[in-house]
Design an enzyme around this catalytic site. Structure first.
Site, PDB file in Angstrom:
ATOM      1  N   PHE A   1      -5.590   3.836   5.131  1.00 37.37           N
ATOM      2  CA  PHE A   1      -5.567   3.687   6.317  1.00 37.37           C
ATOM      3  C   PHE A   1      -6.182   1.682   6.856  1.00 37.37           C
ATOM      4  CE2 PHE A   1      -4.189   7.228   8.370  1.00 37.37           C
ATOM      5  CZ  PHE A   1      -4.611   7.887   7.965  1.00 37.37           C
ATOM      6  N   GLY A   2      -4.760   1.203   7.392  1.00 35.90           N
ATOM      7  CA  GLY A   2      -6.278  -0.280   7.657  1.00 35.90           C
ATOM      8  C   GLY A   2      -6.991  -0.481   8.727  1.00 35.90           C
TER       9      GLY A   2
ATOM     10  N   ASP B   1       0.739  -1.638  -0.191  1.00 35.18           N
ATOM     11  CA  ASP B   1       0.198   0.263  -0.119  1.00 35.18           C
ATOM     12  C   ASP B   1       1.323   1.067  -0.042  1.00 35.18           C
ATOM     13  OD1 ASP B   1      -2.297  -2.069   1.726  1.00 35.18           O
ATOM     14  OD2 ASP B   1      -3.093  -0.616   0.477  1.00 35.18           O
TER      15      ASP B   1
ATOM     16  N   ASP C   1     -10.463  -4.650  -1.843  1.00 33.69           N
ATOM     17  CA  ASP C   1      -9.608  -4.527  -0.547  1.00 33.69           C
ATOM     18  C   ASP C   1     -10.388  -3.609   0.438  1.00 33.69           C
ATOM     19  OD1 ASP C   1      -6.397  -2.863  -0.852  1.00 33.69           O
ATOM     20  OD2 ASP C   1      -7.512  -3.412   0.980  1.00 33.69           O
TER      21      ASP C   1
HETATM   22  C1  DX5 Z   1      -5.788   1.430   2.587  1.00 36.29           C
HETATM   23  C2  DX5 Z   1      -5.620  -0.218   2.807  1.00 36.29           C
HETATM   24  C3  DX5 Z   1      -6.230  -0.806   3.689  1.00 36.29           C
HETATM   25  C4  DX5 Z   1      -5.232  -2.277   3.455  1.00 36.29           C
HETATM   26  C5  DX5 Z   1      -6.504  -3.419   4.258  1.00 36.29           C
HETATM   27  O1  DX5 Z   1      -5.741   2.093   2.059  1.00 36.29           O
HETATM   28  O2  DX5 Z   1      -5.248   0.290   1.662  1.00 36.29           O
HETATM   29  O3  DX5 Z   1      -7.285  -1.527   3.070  1.00 36.29           O
HETATM   30  O4  DX5 Z   1      -5.236  -2.588   2.516  1.00 36.29           O
HETATM   31  O5  DX5 Z   1      -6.503  -3.268   5.326  1.00 36.29           O
HETATM   32  P1  DX5 Z   1      -7.444  -3.933   6.280  1.00 36.29           P
HETATM   33  O6  DX5 Z   1      -7.639  -5.422   6.009  1.00 36.29           O
HETATM   34  O7  DX5 Z   1      -7.207  -3.462   7.061  1.00 36.29           O
HETATM   35  O8  DX5 Z   1      -8.671  -3.571   6.370  1.00 36.29           O
END
Ligand code: DX5
Length: 230
Positions: free
Chosen positions: A145-146, A37, A179
């Site tokens: 963000f995740g 990312d 994603d």
């Molecule tokens: C957002 C990121 C997240 C990440 C996945 O910009 O791209 O979506 O990859 O994060 P999770 O699986 O923790 O939602």
């Protein structure tokens, strides 16, 4: 026939001080590829991996790398991310002044081109570039963000994207990636709507039984959902 189910990690939750070991562990856990990312602090309010960081991790795994370029001007450093070892670059529709040309440029540099849609962006935005990509990414969170909550209202959009790919006769040449917030409780909805490549970060790293168990569980649930909804 849609491409097989694939499970890939976002390395956002990984230990950035040990990225070589972390990517080796992801390969060991059965991931199909690794997604980086890439964030520039401009297109999204976060800053992550430069090409040199990815290049440092490259020699620690044989898995393919894809760069999810959440950046304002993807043309600027496309070549650098390919040289770093990314075989696929995913650019955002919303970041490209000339999307068709950007995708052509990625292919001319020797990588495969892919395109991402933020939650509010309609699938029609990619109707005229499907011949240039091998993957379309439908975001189920707002990028940056995740650990965010899965936006379930994106499932009709995933289904719409699946119908567009299949309708164009491109089912076996384009992956439909999702994603954002993918976990044991959301993966069936995404796969059942038509996604075949699922990206997960938090769900993999937070699984009580470890990475391999998490990958296996997501793959199983996605496969079952697709069969059920086929
Ligand atoms: C957002 C990121 C997240 C990440 C996945 O910009 O791209 O979506 O990859 O994060 P999770 O699986 O923790 O939602």
């Amino acid at each position: 026939m849609a491409r097989p189910i694939q499970i890939a990690p976002s390395v956002l939750p990984a230990d950035f001080a040990r990225l070589g070991d972390e990517v080796a562990a992801l390969e060991e856990a059965g991931c199909d590829l690794i997604q980086w990312d890439v964030m520039d602090g401009n297109f999204v309010p976060n800053l992550t991996f430069g090409p040199d960081v990815i290049a440092a991790a490259r020699r620690h795994t044989s898995l393919p790398f894809e760069a999810h370029l959440m950046v304002t001007d993807p043309d600027l450093m496309a070549a650098r991310y390919i040289e770093a070892g990314c075989s696929r670059l995913i650019v955002h529709v919303e970041a490209c002044q000339h999307l068709h040309r950007t995708l052509q440029n990625i292919a001319s540099l020797g990588a495969t081109a892919a395109v991402a849609l933020n939650p509010s962006t309609p699938v029609a935005e990619v109707a005229n570039v499907l011949d240039l990509v091998d993957l379309v990414l439908v975001m189920t969170v707002n990028p940056g963000f995740g650990g965010q909550a899965y936006i379930a209202t994106m499932e009709p959009k995933i289904a719409e994207m699946r119908a567009m790919i299949d309708g164009a006769g491109l089912s076996d040449s384009i992956d439909l990636e999702v994603d954002g917030g993918i976990s044991a409780s959301t993966v069936a909805g995404a796969a059942g709507a038509g996604a075949n490549l699922l990206i997960a970060g938090s769900a993999l790293y937070r699984h009580p039984d470890g990475l391999a168990a998490a990958v296996t569980e997501l793959r199983q649930l996605a496969t079952e959902a697709r069969v059920t909804d086929a």
